[in-house]
Design a protein around this motif. Sequence first.
Motif, PDB file in Angstrom:
ATOM      1  N   VAL A  16       0.106  18.372 -23.600  1.00  0.00           N
ATOM      2  CA  VAL A  16      -1.315  17.855 -24.197  1.00  0.00           C
ATOM      3  C   VAL A  16      -1.127  16.376 -24.717  1.00  0.00           C
ATOM      4  O   VAL A  16       0.050  16.201 -25.262  1.00  0.00           O
ATOM      5  CB  VAL A  16      -1.698  19.045 -25.303  1.00  0.00           C
ATOM      6  CG1 VAL A  16      -2.696  18.313 -25.932  1.00  0.00           C
ATOM      7  CG2 VAL A  16      -2.065  20.408 -24.596  1.00  0.00           C
ATOM      8  N   VAL A  17      -1.955  15.413 -24.540  1.00  0.00           N
ATOM      9  CA  VAL A  17      -1.686  14.062 -25.020  1.00  0.00           C
ATOM     10  C   VAL A  17      -2.930  13.730 -25.819  1.00  0.00           C
ATOM     11  O   VAL A  17      -4.024  14.001 -25.306  1.00  0.00           O
ATOM     12  CB  VAL A  17      -1.634  12.871 -23.802  1.00  0.00           C
ATOM     13  CG1 VAL A  17      -1.640  11.694 -24.491  1.00  0.00           C
ATOM     14  CG2 VAL A  17      -0.329  13.272 -22.928  1.00  0.00           C
TER      15      VAL A  17
ATOM     16  N   GLU B 197      -9.648  13.495  -9.027  1.00  0.00           N
ATOM     17  CA  GLU B 197     -10.354  14.795  -9.468  1.00  0.00           C
ATOM     18  C   GLU B 197     -10.578  15.104 -10.938  1.00  0.00           C
ATOM     19  O   GLU B 197     -11.383  15.369 -11.549  1.00  0.00           O
ATOM     20  CB  GLU B 197      -9.712  15.938  -8.630  1.00  0.00           C
ATOM     21  CG  GLU B 197      -9.944  15.878  -7.100  1.00  0.00           C
ATOM     22  CD  GLU B 197      -9.063  16.778  -6.533  1.00  0.00           C
ATOM     23  OE1 GLU B 197      -8.992  18.017  -7.014  1.00  0.00           O
ATOM     24  OE2 GLU B 197      -9.302  17.040  -5.385  1.00  0.00           O
ATOM     25  N   ARG B 198      -9.281  14.914 -11.639  1.00  0.00           N
ATOM     26  CA  ARG B 198      -9.040  15.016 -12.918  1.00  0.00           C
ATOM     27  C   ARG B 198      -8.407  13.984 -13.882  1.00  0.00           C
ATOM     28  O   ARG B 198      -7.773  13.200 -13.159  1.00  0.00           O
ATOM     29  CB  ARG B 198      -8.624  16.641 -13.161  1.00  0.00           C
ATOM     30  CG  ARG B 198      -6.992  16.372 -12.683  1.00  0.00           C
ATOM     31  CD  ARG B 198      -6.414  18.175 -12.826  1.00  0.00           C
ATOM     32  NE  ARG B 198      -6.067  18.169 -14.401  1.00  0.00           N
ATOM     33  CZ  ARG B 198      -6.938  19.078 -15.010  1.00  0.00           C
ATOM     34  NH1 ARG B 198      -7.795  19.589 -14.320  1.00  0.00           N
ATOM     35  NH2 ARG B 198      -6.595  19.180 -16.376  1.00  0.00           N
ATOM     36  N   ILE B 199      -8.609  14.142 -15.136  1.00  0.00           N
ATOM     37  CA  ILE B 199      -7.766  13.009 -16.018  1.00  0.00           C
ATOM     38  C   ILE B 199      -6.379  13.551 -16.018  1.00  0.00           C
ATOM     39  O   ILE B 199      -6.310  14.833 -16.460  1.00  0.00           O
ATOM     40  CB  ILE B 199      -8.299  13.243 -17.364  1.00  0.00           C
ATOM     41  CG1 ILE B 199      -9.901  12.662 -17.364  1.00  0.00           C
ATOM     42  CG2 ILE B 199      -7.673  11.881 -18.153  1.00  0.00           C
ATOM     43  CD1 ILE B 199     -10.216  11.338 -16.487  1.00  0.00           C
ATOM     44  N   VAL B 200      -5.445  12.708 -15.728  1.00  0.00           N
ATOM     45  CA  VAL B 200      -3.995  13.231 -15.754  1.00  0.00           C
ATOM     46  C   VAL B 200      -3.255  12.357 -16.708  1.00  0.00           C
ATOM     47  O   VAL B 200      -1.933  12.701 -16.778  1.00  0.00           O
ATOM     48  CB  VAL B 200      -3.388  13.062 -14.244  1.00  0.00           C
ATOM     49  CG1 VAL B 200      -4.136  14.023 -13.284  1.00  0.00           C
ATOM     50  CG2 VAL B 200      -3.734  11.480 -13.707  1.00  0.00           C
TER      51      VAL B 200
ATOM     52  N   ARG C  86      -0.154  17.048 -18.586  1.00  0.00           N
ATOM     53  CA  ARG C  86       0.067  17.662 -17.481  1.00  0.00           C
ATOM     54  C   ARG C  86      -1.205  18.646 -17.553  1.00  0.00           C
ATOM     55  O   ARG C  86      -1.637  19.289 -16.640  1.00  0.00           O
ATOM     56  CB  ARG C  86       1.462  18.773 -17.692  1.00  0.00           C
ATOM     57  CG  ARG C  86       2.594  18.032 -17.299  1.00  0.00           C
ATOM     58  CD  ARG C  86       3.696  18.964 -17.388  1.00  0.00           C
ATOM     59  NE  ARG C  86       4.109  19.364 -18.599  1.00  0.00           N
ATOM     60  CZ  ARG C  86       5.153  18.607 -19.250  1.00  0.00           C
ATOM     61  NH1 ARG C  86       5.864  17.512 -18.851  1.00  0.00           N
ATOM     62  NH2 ARG C  86       5.354  19.195 -20.445  1.00  0.00           N
ATOM     63  N   ARG C  87      -1.705  19.169 -18.765  1.00  0.00           N
ATOM     64  CA  ARG C  87      -2.672  20.161 -18.931  1.00  0.00           C
ATOM     65  C   ARG C  87      -4.148  19.174 -19.250  1.00  0.00           C
ATOM     66  O   ARG C  87      -5.138  19.720 -18.669  1.00  0.00           O
ATOM     67  CB  ARG C  87      -2.520  21.115 -20.060  1.00  0.00           C
ATOM     68  CG  ARG C  87      -1.347  21.981 -19.898  1.00  0.00           C
ATOM     69  CD  ARG C  87      -1.035  23.066 -20.789  1.00  0.00           C
ATOM     70  NE  ARG C  87       0.197  23.767 -20.373  1.00  0.00           N
ATOM     71  CZ  ARG C  87       0.724  24.765 -21.263  1.00  0.00           C
ATOM     72  NH1 ARG C  87      -0.090  25.083 -22.402  1.00  0.00           N
ATOM     73  NH2 ARG C  87       1.812  25.247 -21.190  1.00  0.00           N
ATOM     74  N   GLY C  88      -4.165  18.437 -20.173  1.00  0.00           N
ATOM     75  CA  GLY C  88      -5.114  17.617 -20.555  1.00  0.00           C
ATOM     76  C   GLY C  88      -5.094  16.643 -21.778  1.00  0.00           C
ATOM     77  O   GLY C  88      -4.019  16.590 -22.355  1.00  0.00           O
TER      78      GLY C  88
END
Length: 534
Positions: free
Chosen positions: A12-13, A194-197, A254-256
């Motif tokens: 998590v950032v 596709e997603r924020i990484v 890694r997760r969000g």
Amino acid sequence: MPHREWDAEADVVIVGFGGAGACAAIDACDRGADVLVLDRFQGGGATAISGGVVYAGGGTQHQRAAGFEDTTEAMLDYLRLETDGVVSDETLARFCEQSPDNLRWLERHGVPFEGSMAPRKTSYPTNEHYLYYSGNELAPPFSDAAVPAPRGHRAKGAGVSGKPLFGALRRAVARRPIAVRTQTKARRLVTDGERIVGVEVSEIGGRVPRGLHRVLAWAGRKLNIYYRPLGRMLDGPVANLERRHGVPRRYRARRGVVLAAGGFVFNRQLVAEHAPAYRRGSSLGTIADDGSGIALGESVGGRADRLHRVSAWRFFNPPLAMVDGVLVNNRGERICNEAYYGARIGDRVARQPDSEAYLIIDARTRAEALRQAPSQTLWFQRLQAEYVLRIGHVRATDLPTLARSRGIDPDGLAHTIEEYNAGAAAGHDRMGKDPAHVHPLSSGPFYAIDCSIRTQPGFPIPMITLGGLTVDETTGAVTREDGSPVPGLYAAGRNAVGVCSESYVSGLSIADCVFSGRRVAAALTEKRFQEEQA
């Protein structure tokens, strides 16, 4: 395009190390996540310079210690009126149900509270008292809808309590394996299509530039609290250091990614665009409250909402005798119940012609207010009271002269005061003000105190913005125009539309920071989420 190289990575950032960011970081770490927190300055945000009040109810131990019974249902009934549907009934009920536990959670992490009840209605209690009525609970229509209970839990500490509240959260973060990178400004969100990484940032490098940036930012924050024109002089040097000595870095999530970077009250262009009635108010927070976190979310398809909602705090109580006055607009028309909480008064002032308002008091009221001031105020409240009662007013021997001197319609003011005095004689106030504060204004000279939304020496009107990015109310995931989530992106605190995004009472924003920060921590660490990402 995704980056192939990263300077560091974490599950998590979190962008922003204020109240919401700290709560999200602590809870995510305790749930097993690897956490990285980024902050443009040294952390704390608006929370650290706030009053340190948490709006909590439903039967907290401190309410019980003070002899008050409160229920989740009563808290919910009250907040339904304040929030006016800004979140769903289900979310508001969950907020109320979790309220006692969220307060205990703060206490477990070192935030001190106690049940010493303030003896009178006030905008902020003195250092002897840490529980009080921090909203409109005692005034109709709120008192008609729900049994009143004091829910303003002020963190224990002299002066204003934001510093000890955030200090405890900072220490809780330091006790955990949470990486915190300060003097680091988020520039761009990174997507894999596709997603924020991850997040691209600019981090100040070099011992001397970092030291100078820290000193200038600290000085600017202090000056901005008391006199923004002086603080503004340091904005340029701070930005120049960030520009000249910023080192680009990339951090993978890694997760969000969680956006918790505050509101936009220091972005005067945005305030003027979305909430023009508030453009002359005083900003409360830090210059990092510039809307950059909201802009990051919008840059990847997130939707912003409620940006027109601003909370401006027109406090003239304490001293309590000031509530005996009559608040009018420039037409001489009465605006609202003067016993309302200052944010509600500010909201009513913003709706008046030219956002102008004037508190009319007489000699009796002024004398009583001066008598009360030493015992009812903290130092900053005392300075304000002394200013408006001794210098910052217009004085006249009669009401018509007062009106003309202040630019108020004389006929309108005469009618309003005549009606008010008639009600006082009959023991009734048409706006529902407590009879203890309804007295005829008849003993000259008379005084008009400028309560308009504009910055005045000695009598500021602090304000914060309430809107932000729309989120899924179960997870805190940022949502698009069509309501679908932006994969990998979350928001909390004033970066997100939340419980206090329609109206504000003291403590509701910090309470929402805890609620929304813990919400995203739970969403990013629950087993189902991890299985879906595997």
